[in-house]
Design an enzyme around this catalytic site. Structure first.
Site, PDB file in Angstrom:
ATOM      1  N   ALA A  14      27.735  16.506 -67.875  1.00 61.53           N
ATOM      2  CA  ALA A  14      27.899  17.069 -69.226  1.00 61.53           C
ATOM      3  C   ALA A  14      27.412  16.129 -70.341  1.00 61.53           C
ATOM      4  O   ALA A  14      26.480  16.453 -71.089  1.00 61.53           O
ATOM      5  CB  ALA A  14      29.359  17.453 -69.439  1.00 61.53           C
ATOM      6  N   CYS A  46      32.911  23.165 -64.210  1.00 62.67           N
ATOM      7  CA  CYS A  46      33.920  24.156 -64.614  1.00 62.67           C
ATOM      8  C   CYS A  46      33.856  25.402 -63.736  1.00 62.67           C
ATOM      9  O   CYS A  46      34.813  26.176 -63.684  1.00 62.67           O
ATOM     10  CB  CYS A  46      33.728  24.535 -66.084  1.00 62.67           C
ATOM     11  SG  CYS A  46      33.573  23.088 -67.128  1.00 62.67           S
ATOM     12  N   VAL A  84      24.955   2.949 -60.442  1.00 61.28           N
ATOM     13  CA  VAL A  84      24.865   1.760 -61.293  1.00 61.28           C
ATOM     14  C   VAL A  84      26.072   0.907 -60.955  1.00 61.28           C
ATOM     15  O   VAL A  84      27.225   1.342 -61.092  1.00 61.28           O
ATOM     16  CB  VAL A  84      24.833   2.158 -62.784  1.00 61.28           C
ATOM     17  CG1 VAL A  84      24.868   0.917 -63.660  1.00 61.28           C
ATOM     18  CG2 VAL A  84      23.591   2.991 -63.066  1.00 61.28           C
ATOM     19  N   ARG A 137      36.149  17.835 -57.708  1.00 61.87           N
ATOM     20  CA  ARG A 137      35.431  17.271 -58.853  1.00 61.87           C
ATOM     21  C   ARG A 137      33.935  17.571 -58.772  1.00 61.87           C
ATOM     22  O   ARG A 137      33.265  17.692 -59.779  1.00 61.87           O
ATOM     23  CB  ARG A 137      35.668  15.745 -58.887  1.00 61.87           C
ATOM     24  CG  ARG A 137      35.020  15.020 -60.035  1.00 61.87           C
ATOM     25  CD  ARG A 137      35.819  15.135 -61.316  1.00 61.87           C
ATOM     26  NE  ARG A 137      35.063  14.761 -62.491  1.00 61.87           N
ATOM     27  CZ  ARG A 137      35.496  14.891 -63.731  1.00 61.87           C
ATOM     28  NH1 ARG A 137      36.696  15.350 -63.973  1.00 61.87           N
ATOM     29  NH2 ARG A 137      34.740  14.547 -64.745  1.00 61.87           N
ATOM     30  N   ILE A 283      25.435  -0.256 -76.623  1.00 57.76           N
ATOM     31  CA  ILE A 283      25.985   0.612 -75.567  1.00 57.76           C
ATOM     32  C   ILE A 283      26.848   1.711 -76.185  1.00 57.76           C
ATOM     33  O   ILE A 283      27.769   1.439 -76.970  1.00 57.76           O
ATOM     34  CB  ILE A 283      26.823  -0.206 -74.555  1.00 57.76           C
ATOM     35  CG1 ILE A 283      26.001  -1.366 -73.988  1.00 57.76           C
ATOM     36  CG2 ILE A 283      27.333   0.694 -73.430  1.00 57.76           C
ATOM     37  CD1 ILE A 283      26.722  -2.248 -72.992  1.00 57.76           C
ATOM     38  N   VAL A 286      30.430   8.303 -73.735  1.00 54.76           N
ATOM     39  CA  VAL A 286      30.847   9.672 -74.094  1.00 54.76           C
ATOM     40  C   VAL A 286      31.591  10.319 -72.922  1.00 54.76           C
ATOM     41  O   VAL A 286      31.566   9.826 -71.807  1.00 54.76           O
ATOM     42  CB  VAL A 286      29.623  10.559 -74.451  1.00 54.76           C
ATOM     43  CG1 VAL A 286      28.870  10.020 -75.643  1.00 54.76           C
ATOM     44  CG2 VAL A 286      28.679  10.728 -73.259  1.00 54.76           C
ATOM     45  N   GLY A 287      32.236  11.436 -73.224  1.00 50.64           N
ATOM     46  CA  GLY A 287      32.798  12.294 -72.178  1.00 50.64           C
ATOM     47  C   GLY A 287      34.180  11.871 -71.707  1.00 50.64           C
ATOM     48  O   GLY A 287      34.942  11.231 -72.420  1.00 50.64           O
ATOM     49  N   ASP A 288      34.473  12.248 -70.465  1.00 42.79           N
ATOM     50  CA  ASP A 288      35.813  12.011 -69.906  1.00 42.79           C
ATOM     51  C   ASP A 288      36.168  10.524 -69.844  1.00 42.79           C
ATOM     52  O   ASP A 288      37.337  10.174 -69.692  1.00 42.79           O
ATOM     53  CB  ASP A 288      35.869  12.559 -68.471  1.00 42.79           C
ATOM     54  CG  ASP A 288      35.870  14.069 -68.428  1.00 42.79           C
ATOM     55  OD1 ASP A 288      35.771  14.703 -69.493  1.00 42.79           O
ATOM     56  OD2 ASP A 288      35.971  14.625 -67.310  1.00 42.79           O
ATOM     57  N   VAL A 335      40.995  26.791 -73.032  1.00 44.95           N
ATOM     58  CA  VAL A 335      41.386  28.141 -72.624  1.00 44.95           C
ATOM     59  C   VAL A 335      41.285  28.224 -71.110  1.00 44.95           C
ATOM     60  O   VAL A 335      40.458  27.553 -70.498  1.00 44.95           O
ATOM     61  CB  VAL A 335      40.489  29.199 -73.323  1.00 44.95           C
ATOM     62  CG1 VAL A 335      39.054  29.178 -72.806  1.00 44.95           C
ATOM     63  CG2 VAL A 335      41.065  30.604 -73.194  1.00 44.95           C
TER      64      VAL A 335
HETATM   65  C1  LIG Z   1      37.108  21.782 -61.281  1.00 43.97           C
HETATM   66  C2  LIG Z   1      36.888  21.489 -62.717  1.00 43.97           C
HETATM   67  C3  LIG Z   1      36.990  22.519 -63.653  1.00 43.97           C
HETATM   68  C4  LIG Z   1      36.793  22.239 -65.004  1.00 43.97           C
HETATM   69  N1  LIG Z   1      36.898  23.267 -65.898  1.00 43.97           N
HETATM   70  C5  LIG Z   1      36.686  23.025 -67.198  1.00 43.97           C
HETATM   71  C6  LIG Z   1      36.725  24.066 -68.147  1.00 43.97           C
HETATM   72  O1  LIG Z   1      36.924  25.234 -67.788  1.00 43.97           O
HETATM   73  N2  LIG Z   1      36.526  23.761 -69.456  1.00 43.97           N
HETATM   74  C7  LIG Z   1      36.279  22.481 -69.861  1.00 43.97           C
HETATM   75  O2  LIG Z   1      36.100  22.267 -71.059  1.00 43.97           O
HETATM   76  N3  LIG Z   1      36.223  21.466 -68.990  1.00 43.97           N
HETATM   77  C8  LIG Z   1      36.416  21.709 -67.676  1.00 43.97           C
HETATM   78  N4  LIG Z   1      36.324  20.680 -66.780  1.00 43.97           N
HETATM   79  C9  LIG Z   1      36.099  19.315 -67.274  1.00 43.97           C
HETATM   80  C10 LIG Z   1      34.619  19.030 -67.492  1.00 43.97           C
HETATM   81  O3  LIG Z   1      33.913  19.335 -66.345  1.00 43.97           O
HETATM   82  C11 LIG Z   1      34.459  17.571 -67.867  1.00 43.97           C
HETATM   83  O4  LIG Z   1      35.192  17.337 -69.037  1.00 43.97           O
HETATM   84  C12 LIG Z   1      33.011  17.182 -68.089  1.00 43.97           C
HETATM   85  O5  LIG Z   1      32.240  17.427 -66.965  1.00 43.97           O
HETATM   86  C13 LIG Z   1      32.926  15.693 -68.458  1.00 43.97           C
HETATM   87  O6  LIG Z   1      31.606  15.308 -68.584  1.00 43.97           O
HETATM   88  P1  LIG Z   1      31.176  13.786 -68.360  1.00 43.97           P
HETATM   89  O7  LIG Z   1      29.724  13.722 -68.620  1.00 43.97           O
HETATM   90  O8  LIG Z   1      32.090  12.905 -69.095  1.00 43.97           O
HETATM   91  O9  LIG Z   1      31.497  13.499 -66.827  1.00 43.97           O
HETATM   92  P2  LIG Z   1      31.045  14.250 -65.512  1.00 43.97           P
HETATM   93  O10 LIG Z   1      30.637  15.632 -65.799  1.00 43.97           O
HETATM   94  O11 LIG Z   1      32.130  14.024 -64.516  1.00 43.97           O
HETATM   95  O12 LIG Z   1      29.768  13.431 -65.041  1.00 43.97           O
HETATM   96  C14 LIG Z   1      29.864  12.105 -64.679  1.00 43.97           C
HETATM   97  C15 LIG Z   1      28.778  11.777 -63.673  1.00 43.97           C
HETATM   98  O13 LIG Z   1      28.648  10.377 -63.644  1.00 43.97           O
HETATM   99  C16 LIG Z   1      28.344   9.984 -62.321  1.00 43.97           C
HETATM  100  N5  LIG Z   1      28.699   8.560 -62.196  1.00 43.97           N
HETATM  101  C17 LIG Z   1      29.906   7.979 -62.402  1.00 43.97           C
HETATM  102  N6  LIG Z   1      29.826   6.650 -62.246  1.00 43.97           N
HETATM  103  C18 LIG Z   1      28.535   6.371 -61.923  1.00 43.97           C
HETATM  104  C19 LIG Z   1      27.835   5.179 -61.627  1.00 43.97           C
HETATM  105  N7  LIG Z   1      28.447   4.005 -61.643  1.00 43.97           N
HETATM  106  N8  LIG Z   1      26.521   5.266 -61.344  1.00 43.97           N
HETATM  107  C20 LIG Z   1      25.883   6.477 -61.338  1.00 43.97           C
HETATM  108  N9  LIG Z   1      26.502   7.624 -61.600  1.00 43.97           N
HETATM  109  C21 LIG Z   1      27.815   7.589 -61.905  1.00 43.97           C
HETATM  110  C22 LIG Z   1      29.189  10.905 -61.478  1.00 43.97           C
HETATM  111  O14 LIG Z   1      28.656  11.028 -60.183  1.00 43.97           O
HETATM  112  C23 LIG Z   1      29.116  12.204 -62.262  1.00 43.97           C
HETATM  113  O15 LIG Z   1      28.100  13.048 -61.741  1.00 43.97           O
HETATM  114  C24 LIG Z   1      36.506  20.923 -65.417  1.00 43.97           C
HETATM  115  C25 LIG Z   1      36.382  19.891 -64.468  1.00 43.97           C
HETATM  116  C26 LIG Z   1      36.563  20.175 -63.139  1.00 43.97           C
HETATM  117  C27 LIG Z   1      36.432  19.068 -62.140  1.00 43.97           C
END
Ligand SMILES: Cc1cc2nc3c(=O)[nH]c(=O)nc-3n(C[C@H](O)[C@H](O)[C@H](O)COP(=O)(O)OP(=O)(O)OC[C@H]3O[C@@H](n4cnc5c(N)ncnc54)[C@H](O)[C@@H]3O)c2cc1C
Length: 560
Positions: A14, A46, A84, A137, A283, A286-288, A335
Site C-alpha cells: 500500500a 484487504c 532489505v 497477512r 529517510i 509510511v503505513g502500518d 468500516v
Molecule cells: C487480512 C487483512 C485485511 C485488511 N482489511 C483492510 C480493510 O478492509 N481496510 C483497510 O483500510 N485496511 C485493511 N487492512 C490493512 C491494510 O492492508 C494495511 O493497513 C496496509 O496494507 C498497510 O500498508 P503498508 O504499505 O504499511 O504495509 P503492507 O501492505 O503490509 O506492505 C509491507 C510490505 O513490506 C514488505 N517488507 C517488510 N519488511 C521488508 C524488508 N525488510 N525488506 C523487503 N520487504 C519488506 C512486506 O513483505 C510487505 O509486502 C487489512 C489487512 C489485512 C492483513
C-alpha cells in the site's frame, strides 16, 4: 529530490507502491527501486479474507499490479523475494539479500522510504507453531488456509481475536460451511468500539451460528494424534478445532528502523512528522509501520489501515520531490461488513477518550444515540442505523461517531469523517445539505438528525440521560410509548403515560422530582420533555430510548 537521484523503497504494497508511482509522476528522472521480501507487489491485503471465503475466486484478482507493469508503465524496478536487511545511514546504503539465491548486495540511496508494514502478533503460548494455526497477512497465508480447509474433515474453526480481520474471517468461514467460534479477551468484539455498539454485532454473529467466547484469553494449543487441535482458554475451557486463525492484532515492522537508530515511538511505530519524515532527513516512513498524530485527540497513535498508508505514501513522494504536502493525521475511519451488518466508525470512542483521560467534566464531551432508518421508512427495505455521536460540550465540535446498520452506514460515517477533518460542529451537521430521494435517505438525513439532537442539548432545548445512568438516583420514570409496547417490555418501576395522554395527565406526575421519560428510540420522549418543561417540570429523555437500553443490558450481561 533533483533529477537523476535514487529513491529506494522498502515494501511494495500500500504505502510503498503509492509512493513509488507518485514519485514517478513528479519526476521522470529519478531512479526508483522497490524491494519486497514477498513474492508480490501491490496486492490487495484487504481482499484476503474474501479470497479464503471464495467470494474472490481467483488469486490473480488480488494483484493490483505486477513488476512488469511497474517497469513498463512507470520505469520503476521491483525486486521481489529481496529482503532489505540493514540501513547504513552513515553511507546512505542498504544491505539487501536475494532470498532466492542468498546473495547479499548493497544499494546506494539519495532518498529512502520505509513502508515495511506490520506483522501479525503470535502470542507466545505453547503450541502456537503447530500446523493448523494460521495468521493472515499475505497471499501465501491465504493460500495455505484455503489448502488446509480443502482437506477432508476440516469442519471446526476457532478464531482468536474479534477485531476486523477476525470477524471478516468468521463470516467467510461460516459461509464455507465451517462451525466457527470467536475467542475475544475483551468483554466485546471490535474492541475499538464502545460496548453498547458492539452488542449489536454479537447478536448478528450469534444469529449466524458463530459461538462467542468473550472475556477469554488464549493460553495455548495442543494437538492429538489425529491432528485435531485443542484451543486452551484462560477459563480452563478447551475448544476443539481443525483450524485456528490468530487475529489478535498487528505490530509495526520496526526492526530495520530500530537497528538504524531512527526514532521509535511509545507504541513501537517509526516516529514521523507531518511530512512523513523520520528522525533522519533522508529517510521517510509510511503505513502500518509508523506512529502518527491522531487528528482528533492530538495524541500519537498507530492506525494500521490502507487509506492512511496510501495517502502517506503520496505525501512522502510529494515532499521528496520538493512539494509542501503535509499529512493531516489519522482519525481511524473504518468500516467492516459482518454478515448482514455494516459497522463503521471515525474518531475516538467514548472508551478511548476515557482511557486517554480526556472525557473530563470541563470542557467535556457529550454523547447521543439515535436509530434512524437509512432511507425513508415508507420505501421498502428501510432498516435502522444505530448511531452514536460524541461531541464537545464546549463548542459542539464533533469528536467521533460509531454506527451499525444494514445499509447506508458507510455514507454517514464518511460524511461525518469529513466534518471532523474540517473541525466542524454539530451545528454544521444540522445544516448539512445531503442528497435525498426515498431509496437513499430522508429529507432529514440521519446525519442531520444526529446534528439536531446534539444541538438541542447544547442549546438547552432538551436534556438527556443515558442507559448507563439508570438505577439509584434516577428521576421519576415515565414510559411514553403505547400500552402494547409497554406490555411487551419496559423498565421496572416505570409508569406508562403514552405521549398522546401526557398533556391531560401531567397532574399525575410528582412536582418535586425530575421526570425521566423514555420511548423506543428517543423521539417521543423528547417531544414529552418539550411539553413537560414548558409546563414547569424538570425533565430529561433517555437518549436512543429503550432500544439503546436493551443494547446496554447486553453489555451488563457480558460484563457479568
Ligand atoms: C487480512 C487483512 C485485511 C485488511 N482489511 C483492510 C480493510 O478492509 N481496510 C483497510 O483500510 N485496511 C485493511 N487492512 C490493512 C491494510 O492492508 C494495511 O493497513 C496496509 O496494507 C498497510 O500498508 P503498508 O504499505 O504499511 O504495509 P503492507 O501492505 O503490509 O506492505 C509491507 C510490505 O513490506 C514488505 N517488507 C517488510 N519488511 C521488508 C524488508 N525488510 N525488506 C523487503 N520487504 C519488506 C512486506 O513483505 C510487505 O509486502 C487489512 C489487512 C489485512 C492483513
Amino acid at each position: 529530490m533533483g533529477n537523476g537521484k535514487r529513491l529506494l523503497i522498502v515494501g511494495g504494497v500500500a504505502g510503498g507502491a503509492s509512493c513509488a508511482a507518485r514519485a514517478r509522476r513528479l519526476s521522470e528522472d529519478a531512479e526508483i527501486i522497490i524491494f519486497d521480501r514477498g513474492s508480490y507487489v501491490s496486492f490487495a491485503s484487504c481482499g484476503l479474507p474474501y479470497y479464503v471465503g471464495k467470494v474472490i475466486k481467483r488469486e490473480e484478482t488480488l494483484l493490483m499490479a505486477t513488476p512488469e507493469m511497474f517497469e513498463k508503465r512507470f520505469r520503476i524496478q521491483v525486486r521481489l523475494n529481496t529482503e532489505v536487511t540493514g540501513v547504513d545511514r552513515a553511507n546512505s546504503r542498504l544491505e539487501v539479500r536475494n532470498l532466492t539465491t542468498g546473495e547479499v548486495s548493497h544499494e546506494q540511496y539519495d532518498r529512502l522510504l520505509l513502508s515495511p508494514g506490520a506483522y501479525p502478533v503470535r502470542p507466545p503460548v505453547p503450541g502456537v507453531e503447530l500446523p493448523g494455526v494460521f495468521t493472515l497477512r499475505t497471499i501465501p497465508d491465504s493460500r495455505s488456509i484455503r489448502e488446509w480447509i480443502a482437506q477432508p474433515g476440516v469442519e471446526r474453526a476457532v478464531i482468536v481475536g474479534g477485531g476486523f480481520i477476525g470477524l471478516e474471517m468468521a463470516e467467510n468461514l461460516v459461509k464455507l460451511g465451517l462451525t466457527v467460534t470467536v475467542v475475544e479477551m475483551q468483554p466485546h468484539v471490535m474492541p475499538l468500539l464502545d460496548p453498547e455498539i458492539a452488542a449489536a454485532i454479537h447478536e448478528e454473529l450469534t444469529r449466524h451460528g458463530v459461538t462467542l467466547r468473550l472475556n477469554e484469553a488464549l493460553t495455548g494449543f495442543e494437538q492429538d494424534s489425529d491432528g485435531k487441535l485443542a484451543v486452551k482458554l484462560s477459563s480452563g475451557a478447551s475448544e476443539a478445532a481443525d483450524l485456528a486463525i490468530l487475529a489478535v492484532g498487528v505490530r509495526p515492522e520496526n526492526r530495520l528502523a530500530k537497528e538504524a537508530g531512527l526514532e521509535i515511538g511509545d507504541f513501537g511505530g517509526i516516529r514521523v512528522d507531518e511530512r512523513m519524515q523520520t528522525s533522519d532527513e533522508r529517510i521517510w516512513a509510511v503505513g502500518d509501520a509508523v506512529e502518527v498524530r491522531d487528528f482528533v485527540t492530538g495524541r500519537w497513535t498507530l492506525v494500521p489501515l490502507a487509506g492512511p498508508a496510501n495517502r502517506q505514501g503520496r505525501v512522502a513522494a510529494d515532499v521528496m520531490m520538493g512539494r509542501g504536502s503535509r499529512f493531516r493525521g489519522v482519525q481511524g475511519t473504518a468500516v467492516v461488513k459482518i454478515f448482514n451488518l455494516t459497522v463503521g466508525s471515525t474518531g475516538p470512542s467514548e472508551k478511548t477518550l476515557k482511557r486517554l483521560g480526556l472525557w473530563g467534566d470541563s470542557p467535556g464531551f457529550q454523547k447521543i444515540y439515535l436509530h434512524p432508518e437509512q432511507h425513508s421508512s415508507y420505501y421498502p427495505g428501510a432498516f435502522p442505523i444505530t448511531l452514536k455521536l460524541i461531541f464537545s460540550t464546549e463548542d459542539g465540535r464533533i469528536m467521533g461517531v460509531q454506527a451499525v446498520g444494514k445499509d447506508g452506514v458507510d455514507k454517514r460515517i464518511d460524511v461525518i469523517a469529513m466534518a471532523i477533518q474540517k473541525g466542524m460542529t454539530v451545528f454544521d451537521l444540522e445544516e448539512a445539505e445531503l442528497c435525498y430521494s426515498p431509496q437513499f435517505g430522508s429529507a432529514k438525513d440521519p446525519v442531520n438528525m444526529a446534528g439536531m439532537i446534539a444541538a438541542n442539548q447544547l442549546r438547552g432545548d432538551s436534556r438527556i440521560f443515558h442507559w448507563d445512568e439508570m438505577g439509584e438516583g434516577s428521576g421519576f420514570l415515565v414510559d411514553v410509548r403505547d400500552p402494547s409496547e409497554f406490555k411487551a417490555g419496559h423498565v421496572e418501576g416505570a409508569v406508562n403515560i403514552p405521549l398522546g395522554d401526557l398533556r391531560d395527565r401531567m397532574g399525575d406526575l410528582p412536582g418535586d422530582k425530575e421526570i425521566w421519560t423514555y420511548c423506543f428510540v428517543g423521539q417521543r420522549s423528547y417531544f414529552a420533555v418539550r411539553a413537560l418543561v414548558q409546563r414547569g417540570f424538570k425533565a430529561r429523555s433517555l437518549s436512543g430510548g429503550y432500544k439503546t437500553l436493551l443494547l446496554g443490558k447486553e453489555v451488563r450481561k457480558e460484563r457479568g
